[in-house]
Design an enzyme around this catalytic site. Structure first.
Site, short mmCIF file in Angstrom:
data_model
loop_
_atom_site.label_atom_id
_atom_site.label_comp_id
_atom_site.label_asym_id
_atom_site.label_seq_id
_atom_site.Cartn_x
_atom_site.Cartn_y
_atom_site.Cartn_z
N HIS A 151 -5.62 -0.40 5.86
CA HIS A 151 -5.39 0.49 7.02
C HIS A 151 -6.42 0.40 8.16
O HIS A 151 -7.11 1.36 8.45
CB HIS A 151 -5.21 1.95 6.58
CG HIS A 151 -6.12 2.45 5.50
ND1 HIS A 151 -7.48 2.38 5.59
CD2 HIS A 151 -5.84 3.04 4.30
CE1 HIS A 151 -8.01 2.91 4.50
NE2 HIS A 151 -7.04 3.30 3.70
N HIS B 222 3.36 14.28 0.71
CA HIS B 222 2.77 15.59 0.39
C HIS B 222 3.88 16.63 0.52
O HIS B 222 4.72 16.52 1.41
CB HIS B 222 1.65 15.95 1.37
CG HIS B 222 0.43 15.09 1.22
ND1 HIS B 222 -0.42 15.18 0.14
CD2 HIS B 222 -0.09 14.14 2.02
CE1 HIS B 222 -1.41 14.32 0.27
NE2 HIS B 222 -1.23 13.65 1.41
N ASP C 11 1.01 2.68 3.77
CA ASP C 11 0.14 3.77 3.30
C ASP C 11 0.98 5.04 3.06
O ASP C 11 0.54 6.16 3.33
CB ASP C 11 -1.00 4.04 4.29
CG ASP C 11 -2.15 4.83 3.65
OD1 ASP C 11 -2.07 5.17 2.46
OD2 ASP C 11 -3.14 5.10 4.37
N ARG D 208 2.10 8.84 -6.53
CA ARG D 208 1.64 10.11 -7.11
C ARG D 208 1.82 10.25 -8.62
O ARG D 208 1.52 11.31 -9.18
CB ARG D 208 2.31 11.31 -6.40
CG ARG D 208 2.19 11.33 -4.88
CD ARG D 208 0.77 11.38 -4.42
NE ARG D 208 0.68 11.56 -2.96
CZ ARG D 208 -0.33 11.13 -2.23
NH1 ARG D 208 -1.35 10.51 -2.79
NH2 ARG D 208 -0.35 11.33 -0.93
N ASN E 226 -5.11 5.84 -6.94
CA ASN E 226 -5.76 7.16 -6.85
C ASN E 226 -4.84 8.29 -7.30
O ASN E 226 -4.57 9.25 -6.58
CB ASN E 226 -6.29 7.41 -5.44
CG ASN E 226 -5.20 7.45 -4.39
OD1 ASN E 226 -4.14 6.88 -4.57
ND2 ASN E 226 -5.45 8.13 -3.28
N HIS F 108 0.83 -1.21 0.00
CA HIS F 108 0.00 0.00 0.00
C HIS F 108 0.87 1.26 0.00
O HIS F 108 1.25 1.77 1.05
CB HIS F 108 -0.91 -0.02 1.25
CG HIS F 108 -2.00 1.00 1.21
ND1 HIS F 108 -3.25 0.77 1.75
CD2 HIS F 108 -2.05 2.27 0.74
CE1 HIS F 108 -4.02 1.82 1.59
NE2 HIS F 108 -3.30 2.76 0.98
N HIS G 66 -11.19 0.51 1.10
CA HIS G 66 -10.92 1.68 1.95
C HIS G 66 -12.21 1.86 2.74
O HIS G 66 -13.18 2.42 2.23
CB HIS G 66 -10.61 2.89 1.07
CG HIS G 66 -10.59 4.20 1.81
ND1 HIS G 66 -9.44 4.89 2.07
CD2 HIS G 66 -11.58 4.95 2.35
CE1 HIS G 66 -9.72 6.01 2.73
NE2 HIS G 66 -11.01 6.08 2.91
N HIS H 293 1.56 5.20 -2.16
CA HIS H 293 1.08 6.22 -3.11
C HIS H 293 2.31 6.91 -3.71
O HIS H 293 3.02 7.61 -3.00
CB HIS H 293 0.20 7.25 -2.39
CG HIS H 293 -1.03 6.65 -1.77
ND1 HIS H 293 -2.20 6.48 -2.46
CD2 HIS H 293 -1.26 6.15 -0.53
CE1 HIS H 293 -3.11 5.92 -1.67
NE2 HIS H 293 -2.57 5.71 -0.49
#
Lengths: 315, 425
Positions: B232, B309, B305, B65, B95, B61, B179, B63
């Protein structure tokens, strides 16, 4: 002790009881000035106060503005329109701008909880929280405590009921903190949707029936109710809210004969408080406004390093 | 290339091996596991003195981007961070912008990962655009290389859509990763609902928003006999519901993230937006339940997860800042420090959650140490301290509440497909 040994005033929780009493005692001196023909003193001459308001406010902003002016500070007024859709400069960039202006004090109002705490960690200026989200409104709590001390001499032993939308109220949070600290018994009154059980962590009692508890209260502190809460299903209608939780003339008759009625303003006449009650001799709502200026002057003075003022100077 | 790992304590959760021995790797394959393998000429020696030698770690899991926010992180950049963190395989959540809901996009991710140091397995969207309405072309996505399906970041609110997803995906034998969030209940929330949210005046997210959705999805898994994996998991109540599902032998697995066994919502007051993630940090009771769930095996997987950012996105009012923290680089230190050192886990128990278990769920033929197996190996010095500071974190994004903290557990080597991918050359 010389003034407040701190950079910021962010919430009641971070103040010691001594500091709370120091602010209240010092406010007496400043209030005495208000009856003089010349109400200004040169205490903050050459200092810059910036009012940074991210949320519309008339009362609190004017109160701070008047406090700063009566202390002869230079004043910058920044009103920022924010919404989640249209966003201008980021807070951190605004901070850098204010740092460049060499502002000594930043008085901040923000719709987001903890925004002043975030600001204070990233700037050298003193930050005064003028209300952040639902979190804290320490200067309101201080002026309310001062008003009660002025009226009753002491807060210890008073039973204070705070009525209404506790969940969304920064005033309620800061006030229950300060009232408990100064020895009062505090009860919260409202529907369970607006007074969740978690509030018992403040060692307060919760009541859903205003009529039953009213005769026991020394102070009835009414909160403003917002119509939008109806859309969030917190209560079914203003009509029902008024019927169960408004301080009506009828209910005032059930109160102790020396009861004190308070409200942080602006009041919704006919919604949470009836005309006759707001204008009755029991109400100290206008006195709260006057005291707000004195307390905020005391806060500026003490944060700037001013020494405790003794009784003689008050004469 | 031939590699010899010497003097290490080899831990293999699949075979329950925990023994000091050497590992010989040739042409990307483990060729020998034995005590004191002789050093030959032209062989590279990796000294694993004081270290544990693990199957290469797997994070199901993350991200990264890309596509869409390459300014935040890329598949190449994220893979490098993963390699440094001890991971040899990661699964990227779909996502992105656009959402990974077509075969071409799945192929794009595989392509971008080709020249990278580690294995990247794309997870594709359950529904087109992750809008929760129409099913994505699951067969096409599987053919393109998708390993599982998820609308992570958002729930599939419509129960019929979720039902169909669990049903339809049965013919591919891949998990639907939920989710779990009833967004009508969590809407506008910033942190866990409880004493801390009341105290701070921040809108709460009740744990029931997670638990209601987990209960619904488990019931749909029962209805459909589909394979459900719950992403999660953060609350004690969720684990109680998952335990019931497992008692009934439903095909349900779950994961938690290192922050849920390391922190509680007390962290919000100190770390503000750096401790803001979804689901939110819960209470000490929940944290303890997560640790016990990992101990008993009720929780199958630890996944990070990992959610980078940019600094300016997190450096704003907590209400406006996005959810998510980076997790790859702190994962091994937190597993070693919180689970092994503080809570007495043995290495097999702790590391099955990041090796063989996710591989079994996803059908990846990796995550174990055996002669003939693919040579994905991670070497960790559990006694070595790491300080999580700006030098330690090589990720461009430093959004973690662990900044400034000290932990045990340094990843010394990551070997993927028989090649040393960390330390970097």
């Amino acid at each position: 002790m010389n003034g407040l040994q701190r950079k910021d005033l962010l919430d009641i929780q971070s103040l010691s009881t001594e500091e709370i009493l120091l602010i209240c005692n010092s406010a007496k001196y400043f209030k005495a000035l208000f009856t003089r023909s010349i109400k200004t003193v040169p205490i903050l001459r050459g200092k810059t106060v910036c009012l940074l308001f991210y949320e519309p406010s008339t009362r609190t902003r004017i109160s701070f503005e008047l406090a700063a002016k009566r202390l002869s500070a230079d004043l910058i007024n920044i009103a920022v329109q924010t919404s989640s859709v249209v966003k201008g400069e980021s807070l951190i960039d605004t901070v850098h701008t204010l740092e460049a202006y060499k502002a000594d004090f930043i008085v901040m109002r923000h719709a987001a909880s903890l925004a002043p705490h975030f600001l204070s960690r990233n700037i050298k200026s003193s930050v005064i929280n003028a209300g952040d989200g639902n979190h804290a409104h320490p200067t309101q709590a201080l002026l309310d405590a001062y008003s009660l001390i002025e009226k009753r001499g002491d807060i210890e032993g008073l039973h204070i009921g705070i009525v209404g939308d506790i969940l969304h109220s920064r005033v309620a949070r800061s006030n229950m903190e300060i009232f408990k600290r100064l020895g009062a018994r505090v009860s919260l009154i409202g529907p369970p949707t607006l007074v969740p059980d978690e509030f018992t962590m403040y060692a307060v009692d919760i009541y859903y029936d205003l009529n039953t508890i009213l005769p026991q209260l020394d102070v009835v502190y009414m909160l403003r109710i917002q119509r939008e809460r109806q859309q969030g299903s917190f209560f079914p209608s203003i009509h029902e809210y008024h019927k169960r939780f408004a301080l009506t003339n009828e209910r005032l008759k059930r109160c102790k004969n020396n009861v004190i009625v308070m409200h942080p303003g602006p009041i919704n006449r006919g919604i949470e408080i009836d005309d006759e009650v707001a204008d009755s001799p029991y109400s100290i709502i206008n006195e709260q406004v006057t005291n707000g200026v004195a307390v905020r002057m005391a806060i500026f003075y003490l944060l700037a390093g001013g020494a405790p003022l003794d009784e003689k100077e008050v004469e | 290339m031939t590699l010899l790992i010497k003097n290490g304590r080899v831990i293999d959760p699949l075979s329950k091996l925990d023994r000091y021995c050497d590992i010989l790797i040739n042409e990307g394959t483990i060729v020998a596991i034995d005590t004191n393998i002789k050093q030959q000429r032209n062989i590279q020696i990796v000294d694993a003195q004081d270290c544990i030698v693990l199957p290469g770690l797997v994070d199901m899991h993350v991200h990264f981007r890309e596509p869409g926010r390459e300014d935040v992180e890329t598949i190449a950049g994220g893979s490098t961070v993963a390699a440094k963190s001890g991971y040899t395989s990661v699964c990227t959540m779909p996502n992105t912008n656009p959402v990974i809901d077509s075969q071409a996009l799945v192929r794009y991710i595989k392509k971008q990962a080709e020249s990278g140091p580690i294995n990247v397995h794309p997870i594709a969207a359950i529904t087109k655009g992750s809008l929760g309405e129409e099913l994505s072309e699951m067969g096409e996505l599987i053919e393109g290389g998708a390993i599982a399906f998820s609308d992570d970041g958002k729930p599939v609110l419509n129960s019929t859509t979720m039902r169909r997803a669990l049903e339809y995906s049965r013919m591919f034998n891949v998990p639907i990763i939920t989710h779990a969030e009833d967004s009508t209940l969590s809407s506008g929330g910033i942190m866990n609902e409880g004493n801390n949210s009341i105290f701070l005046g921040l809108k709460g997210i009740p744990k029931e928003a997670e638990e209601i959705m987990i209960a619904r999805d488990i019931l749909l898994a029962r209805l459909t006999k589909g394979r459900l994996h719950i992403a999660h998991v953060s609350s004690k109540g969720s684990l109680d519901i998952i335990a019931m599902a497992k008692q009934h032998s439903l095909s349900v697995t779950c994961e938690t993230a290192p922050h849920y066994f390391s922190l509680t919502d007390d962290a919000i007051a100190d770390h503000l937006a750096m401790a803001k993630m979804n689901p939110p940090l819960r209470t000490e009771d929940d944290r303890k339940a997560i640790i016990e769930g990992l101990r008993t095996g009720l929780i199958d997987v630890i996944a990070t997860d990992h959610a980078p950012h940019l600094s300016h996105e997190k450096m704003q009012e907590i209400v406006f800042a996005p959810f998510g923290i980076i997790g790859l680089e702190t994962a091994v230190p937190l597993i070693i420090t919180i689970l092994v050192k503080e809570n007495g886990f043995d290495y097999l128990q702790a590391f099955e959650k990041v090796t063989i278990n996710p591989c079994k769920i996803l059908g990846i033929n990796r995550g174990y140490i055996k002669e003939g197996a693919i040579a994905d190996i991670t070497i960790v010095n559990p006694g070595k301290k790491v300080i999580v500071d700006n030098n330690f974190i090589i990720s461009r994004c430093k959004n973690t509440p662990f900044l400034g903290r000290e932990f045990f557990g340094l990843v010394t080597h990551t070997i993927c497909n028989g090649k040393i991918v960390y330390p970097f050359r």
